[in-house]
Motif scaffolding. Structure first.
Motif: not given
Length: 219
Positions: A108-113, A155-163, A172-184
């Motif tokens: 749940p709570d992917l970027a679009g949501e 998705p920007a990279g392969p899907q994995v099972f995880g938290a 994915e590293r480039a996308r991670l910066c955007e997601y950190r801003r979004l979550l902040a």
């Protein structure tokens, strides 16, 4: 009794852990049972064993084995321990085969949501704010309008099972910066709502600290 602000209560017994979820978090109980069951099949020994569940109860229950060990929070980590953690995470991310992973609902709570949620929050949260908190929120909203994180696409990279994280590739590293801003930005809204409701579960300066964190990530 379940803590007032918790989504679940945990009872630790000598050989097992009993986890009770609020009825409003029924999906969380289902995810917990699904994750434990998958790991028991594809990565036995990596996580607690799923013993039993009652997902239809008023407060859903998941019972699992209790793992031995000691918490490492606040303790120094040796190179050996860091290596063991890295190996465990790698196993977690790669153990579930693609054909099984395809049947797992996305987290749940992917970027679009999250973007949609911020758009709902803004009209009732932004009015009346001033000072550094308002400046941080406005900067975050301006960034959000240009980031276009809610656009559909692969998705920007392969899907994995995880938290909700993974072994990051360059994309994915480039996308991670955007997601950190979004979550902040999401957490700035959440902390503001808590502060306005009179909740005392967060430090008194949590909103100001989060606004500084958002500005730092945007800078």
């Amino acid at each position: 009794m379940m803590p007032e602000h918790s989504a679940h209560a945990v009872e630790l017994l000598p050989d097992r852990v009993i986890k009770r979820f609020r009825g409003s978090d029924r999906a969380g109980a289902e995810r917990e049972w699904r994750a434990l069951s998958l790991l028991a099949v594809h990565a036995p020994g990596l996580a607690a064993e799923p013993w039993e569940c009652d997902l239809a109860a008023v407060e859903p229950v998941v019972v699992m084995s209790r793992l031995s060990g000691e918490p490492m929070r606040g303790r120094p980590l040796s190179d050996e321990r860091v290596g063991a953690l890295a190996a465990a995470l790698h196993r977690l991310h790669t153990a579930v085969p693609p054909e099984a992973l395809e049947r797992v609902p996305p987290r749940p709570d992917l970027a679009g949501e999250l973007v949609a949620r911020i758009h709902r929050w803004t009209p009732r949260t932004r009015p009346g704010l001033g000072g550094p908190v308002a400046q941080a929120m406005d900067a975050g909203l301006a960034w959000l309008a240009s980031a276009r994180l809610d656009l559909p696409g692969p998705p920007a990279g392969p899907q994995v099972f995880g938290a909700g994280d993974g072994n990051l590739t360059r994309a994915e590293r480039a996308r991670l910066c955007e997601y950190r801003r979004l979550l902040a930005l999401v957490w700035l809204f959440l902390l503001l709502c808590d502060a306005r409701s009179g909740s005392r579960r967060n430090p008194l300066d949590a909103v100001e600290r989060q606004s500084r964190r958002l500005r730092a990530l945007l800078g």
